[in-house]
Design a protein around this motif. Structure first.
Motif: not given
Lengths: 174, 174
Positions: B150-172
């Motif tokens: 579960a702690t690993l899955r937590n890390g994965i969720r967060h890294v994915k969130a980071e990538l989504e955020w990066l995509a948002d920002i870079e698009k803008e």
DNA sequence: ATCTACTAGTGGACTTGTCAACTAGTAGAT
DNA sequence: ATCTACTAGTTGACAAGTCCACTAGTAGAT
């Protein structure tokens, strides 16, 4: 290192006292870097010693005198250099996940308490970040405010990810 | 505090040397708590002094002798108490976001470097977390391994969130 | 009248974590 | 023959951060 550069960054926006720096940290930087006031004052002293900023004592009536710190050219150069260098990823430090890692040793009640409390704090934290974002004026991509708000949006994304993860786990645990 | 309890946690699964603890930290705990070996050995000494674990020296032939540490009842109680107490949320420390906060002072090229590097490390990190997860046997909800994963899955969720955020920002930022 | 908070800063003790060097034997690679 | 990595642990110096207490005047609340 990081704290000193963040202080230089704030000073690059406007000259400030240690007291005001602390306020700014608490209000706008806290979601990615918290700073103790003792630490701020000490770092400020080191920055002056290194010639990255200069302090000017200003007398006030009715209030204690204060030391306004102004960034120097040398300081601006150091800030820019730091901005351009690659940040080695900060070590993750998450005591909550430490508890989860060994949560097999908890009984059902304590287990749910662990996750429930986490969900509560995450929800409150999300609300406070969203309030901060909503309270800010709109920013055009590329301008200074845009990047400051981008860090807030980063926090929001992460808290949402945390809540989604919590929902996953709690669902699986029935 | 946290490191000492994580060590107790690992010792609650099996008696171990400081050397083995370091291996376990690097292999399975690193994504939420990293530990320096000097720190591990010192904390281990403190745990022995407090009676939370006991050390037994084992001679080996061809290899240096080692000190196997075993958790005591007292130690198990301390671990459980820690597991049950509320974790005050760890202060966020993210130097990358510090750079983003002042990224308005960067030129276009440096700006894109900042985000590109972040995306690269995030992608690699995501891949390594996913590999770790895939390499683990399946776990039934509620058992010890489930929570570790579960702690690993937590890390994965967060890294994915980071990538989504990066995509948002870079698009803008076009 | 007392208590609390704000302004502005200083100093000491302490905890936590990091980096690098050092010991010392074994085993495999070039 | 030399170099590197692994096993197992110790020590010293240092950097970063936290907590608490203290000074000292002003202003508002109970």
């Amino acid at each position: 290192m990081t704290l000193s550069r963040l202080i230089l960054g704030l000073l690059s926006l406007a000259p400030m006292t240690g007291y005001e720096l602390k306020k700014h940290f608490d209000a706008t930087v806290n979601h990615f870097w918290s700073a103790d006031k003792a630490q701020i004052y000490r770092t400020l002293a080191a920055l002056v010693k290194d010639g990255f900023c200069v302090a000017e004592t200003v007398q006030q009536d009715g209030l204690p005198s204060k030391q306004v710190h102004r960034i120097t050219e040398h300081g601006r150069a150091a800030l820019l250099e730091w901005l351009e260098t690659e940040s080695s990823p900060d070590a993750e430090r998450n005591a909550f996940l430490g508890r989860v890692f060994f949560a097999g040793q908890l009984d059902k009640e304590q287990l749910h308490k662990l996750f429930d409390r986490r969900r509560e704090t995450a929800r409150n934290y999300l609300a406070s970040l969203q309030e901060q974002l909503a309270a800010s004026p709109a920013a055009n991509p590329g301008e200074a405010l845009f990047f400051q708000l981008a860090t807030l949006r980063n926090g929001i994304r992460h808290v949402k990810a945390e809540l989604e993860w919590l929902a996953d786990i709690e669902k699986e645990l029935v």
